[in-house]
Design a protein around this motif. Sequence first.
Motif, PDB file in Angstrom:
ATOM      1  N   LYS A  38       0.851  -1.188   0.000  1.00  0.00           N
ATOM      2  CA  LYS A  38       0.000   0.000   0.000  1.00  0.00           C
ATOM      3  C   LYS A  38       0.889   1.241   0.000  1.00  0.00           C
ATOM      4  O   LYS A  38       1.979   1.243   0.567  1.00  0.00           O
ATOM      5  CB  LYS A  38      -0.914   0.023   1.224  1.00  0.00           C
ATOM      6  CG  LYS A  38      -1.984  -1.054   1.197  1.00  0.00           C
ATOM      7  CD  LYS A  38      -2.971  -0.882   2.323  1.00  0.00           C
ATOM      8  CE  LYS A  38      -2.285  -1.170   3.638  1.00  0.00           C
ATOM      9  NZ  LYS A  38      -3.173  -1.173   4.780  1.00  0.00           N
ATOM     10  N   VAL A  39       0.406   2.294  -0.602  1.00  0.00           N
ATOM     11  CA  VAL A  39       1.187   3.524  -0.694  1.00  0.00           C
ATOM     12  C   VAL A  39       1.258   4.199   0.667  1.00  0.00           C
ATOM     13  O   VAL A  39       0.240   4.454   1.308  1.00  0.00           O
ATOM     14  CB  VAL A  39       0.567   4.474  -1.747  1.00  0.00           C
ATOM     15  CG1 VAL A  39       1.259   5.819  -1.734  1.00  0.00           C
ATOM     16  CG2 VAL A  39       0.644   3.834  -3.125  1.00  0.00           C
ATOM     17  N   LEU A  44       1.239  10.741   5.593  1.00  0.00           N
ATOM     18  CA  LEU A  44       0.538   9.701   6.347  1.00  0.00           C
ATOM     19  C   LEU A  44       1.356   9.262   7.558  1.00  0.00           C
ATOM     20  O   LEU A  44       0.822   9.067   8.652  1.00  0.00           O
ATOM     21  CB  LEU A  44       0.243   8.494   5.464  1.00  0.00           C
ATOM     22  CG  LEU A  44      -0.828   8.654   4.397  1.00  0.00           C
ATOM     23  CD1 LEU A  44      -0.858   7.443   3.466  1.00  0.00           C
ATOM     24  CD2 LEU A  44      -2.186   8.847   5.054  1.00  0.00           C
ATOM     25  N   LEU A  45       2.653   9.103   7.353  1.00  0.00           N
ATOM     26  CA  LEU A  45       3.525   8.712   8.465  1.00  0.00           C
ATOM     27  C   LEU A  45       3.526   9.778   9.561  1.00  0.00           C
ATOM     28  O   LEU A  45       3.483   9.450  10.749  1.00  0.00           O
ATOM     29  CB  LEU A  45       4.950   8.472   7.981  1.00  0.00           C
ATOM     30  CG  LEU A  45       5.196   7.166   7.254  1.00  0.00           C
ATOM     31  CD1 LEU A  45       6.599   7.143   6.661  1.00  0.00           C
ATOM     32  CD2 LEU A  45       4.999   5.988   8.192  1.00  0.00           C
ATOM     33  N   ALA A  46       3.596  11.033   9.162  1.00  0.00           N
ATOM     34  CA  ALA A  46       3.584  12.122  10.146  1.00  0.00           C
ATOM     35  C   ALA A  46       2.332  12.047  11.008  1.00  0.00           C
ATOM     36  O   ALA A  46       2.402  12.171  12.241  1.00  0.00           O
ATOM     37  CB  ALA A  46       3.678  13.474   9.444  1.00  0.00           C
ATOM     38  N   SER A  72      10.451   7.652  -3.377  1.00  0.00           N
ATOM     39  CA  SER A  72      10.392   7.902  -4.820  1.00  0.00           C
ATOM     40  C   SER A  72       9.100   8.645  -5.134  1.00  0.00           C
ATOM     41  O   SER A  72       8.209   8.750  -4.292  1.00  0.00           O
ATOM     42  CB  SER A  72      10.467   6.587  -5.599  1.00  0.00           C
ATOM     43  OG  SER A  72       9.399   5.736  -5.239  1.00  0.00           O
ATOM     44  N   ARG A  73       9.007   9.121  -6.339  1.00  0.00           N
ATOM     45  CA  ARG A  73       7.797   9.818  -6.777  1.00  0.00           C
ATOM     46  C   ARG A  73       6.666   8.822  -6.963  1.00  0.00           C
ATOM     47  O   ARG A  73       6.882   7.692  -7.400  1.00  0.00           O
ATOM     48  CB  ARG A  73       8.049  10.552  -8.098  1.00  0.00           C
ATOM     49  CG  ARG A  73       9.019  11.687  -7.972  1.00  0.00           C
ATOM     50  CD  ARG A  73       8.324  12.852  -7.306  1.00  0.00           C
ATOM     51  NE  ARG A  73       9.314  13.866  -6.950  1.00  0.00           N
ATOM     52  CZ  ARG A  73       9.114  14.764  -6.022  1.00  0.00           C
ATOM     53  NH1 ARG A  73       7.980  14.788  -5.355  1.00  0.00           N
ATOM     54  NH2 ARG A  73      10.035  15.637  -5.735  1.00  0.00           N
ATOM     55  N   HIS A  74       5.479   9.247  -6.617  1.00  0.00           N
ATOM     56  CA  HIS A  74       4.289   8.437  -6.828  1.00  0.00           C
ATOM     57  C   HIS A  74       4.163   8.156  -8.320  1.00  0.00           C
ATOM     58  O   HIS A  74       4.371   9.062  -9.142  1.00  0.00           O
ATOM     59  CB  HIS A  74       3.057   9.185  -6.306  1.00  0.00           C
ATOM     60  CG  HIS A  74       1.823   8.364  -6.243  1.00  0.00           C
ATOM     61  ND1 HIS A  74       1.063   8.094  -7.353  1.00  0.00           N
ATOM     62  CD2 HIS A  74       1.217   7.746  -5.203  1.00  0.00           C
ATOM     63  CE1 HIS A  74       0.039   7.353  -7.008  1.00  0.00           C
ATOM     64  NE2 HIS A  74       0.110   7.123  -5.705  1.00  0.00           N
ATOM     65  N   PRO A  75       3.835   6.908  -8.706  1.00  0.00           N
ATOM     66  CA  PRO A  75       3.800   6.581 -10.139  1.00  0.00           C
ATOM     67  C   PRO A  75       2.740   7.341 -10.942  1.00  0.00           C
ATOM     68  O   PRO A  75       2.912   7.556 -12.137  1.00  0.00           O
ATOM     69  CB  PRO A  75       3.513   5.079 -10.159  1.00  0.00           C
ATOM     70  CG  PRO A  75       3.005   4.745  -8.810  1.00  0.00           C
ATOM     71  CD  PRO A  75       3.528   5.774  -7.866  1.00  0.00           C
ATOM     72  N   VAL A  81       5.319  11.925  -2.846  1.00  0.00           N
ATOM     73  CA  VAL A  81       6.432  11.014  -2.579  1.00  0.00           C
ATOM     74  C   VAL A  81       5.867   9.787  -1.885  1.00  0.00           C
ATOM     75  O   VAL A  81       4.997   9.901  -1.010  1.00  0.00           O
ATOM     76  CB  VAL A  81       7.499  11.697  -1.688  1.00  0.00           C
ATOM     77  CG1 VAL A  81       8.553  10.714  -1.225  1.00  0.00           C
ATOM     78  CG2 VAL A  81       8.127  12.865  -2.431  1.00  0.00           C
ATOM     79  N   ILE A  82       6.344   8.616  -2.267  1.00  0.00           N
ATOM     80  CA  ILE A  82       5.952   7.389  -1.570  1.00  0.00           C
ATOM     81  C   ILE A  82       7.181   6.816  -0.873  1.00  0.00           C
ATOM     82  O   ILE A  82       8.322   7.029  -1.300  1.00  0.00           O
ATOM     83  CB  ILE A  82       5.315   6.350  -2.511  1.00  0.00           C
ATOM     84  CG1 ILE A  82       6.268   5.958  -3.632  1.00  0.00           C
ATOM     85  CG2 ILE A  82       4.006   6.865  -3.062  1.00  0.00           C
ATOM     86  CD1 ILE A  82       5.769   4.779  -4.460  1.00  0.00           C
TER      87      ILE A  82
END
Length: 146
Positions: A38-39, A44-46, A72-75, A81-82
């Motif tokens: 999952k992305v 989200l982490l914060a 990396s950049r989200h596809p 950023v993911i």
Amino acid sequence: MESLHSSFDDVARELVRVLGVNQTDRRALELILCAGEKVTTPGLLADQLGLTAAGTTIALDRLEKLGYVTRSRHPIDHRRVIVLATDLAARRVAELLSPLLDQAGKALFSHYTPAELALIVDFLTRTDELQQAHVNRMRELDPFPH
């Protein structure tokens, strides 16, 4: 419950020591590993860690330097950023926790019936929900004055 909580803390402290991270970084790595495919984003982490964006970036910088995460950049949305755990992180955490999980699985699944295990899981799930609700209430509080 207090003894169980203390033993969880002890395992977390040893993970910190062996992985060479601090508690915040360990928790961030745990959340990233649990997210799996999952992305996961720094935002989200914060939220999950209760950190600022800057604090989360610092934690991710440390984890990335150790080779435990990549960013990396989200596809699809290249503005985002993911964050993903590396194979190194997954392997090291598995090496450290697999003996406990294997032993627990064998000991607990042979000791309790499926119905008893379902009751235990329900109890732990409800306890976790209550705890999370209380954490959310506490996050709304202002710190005590000095």
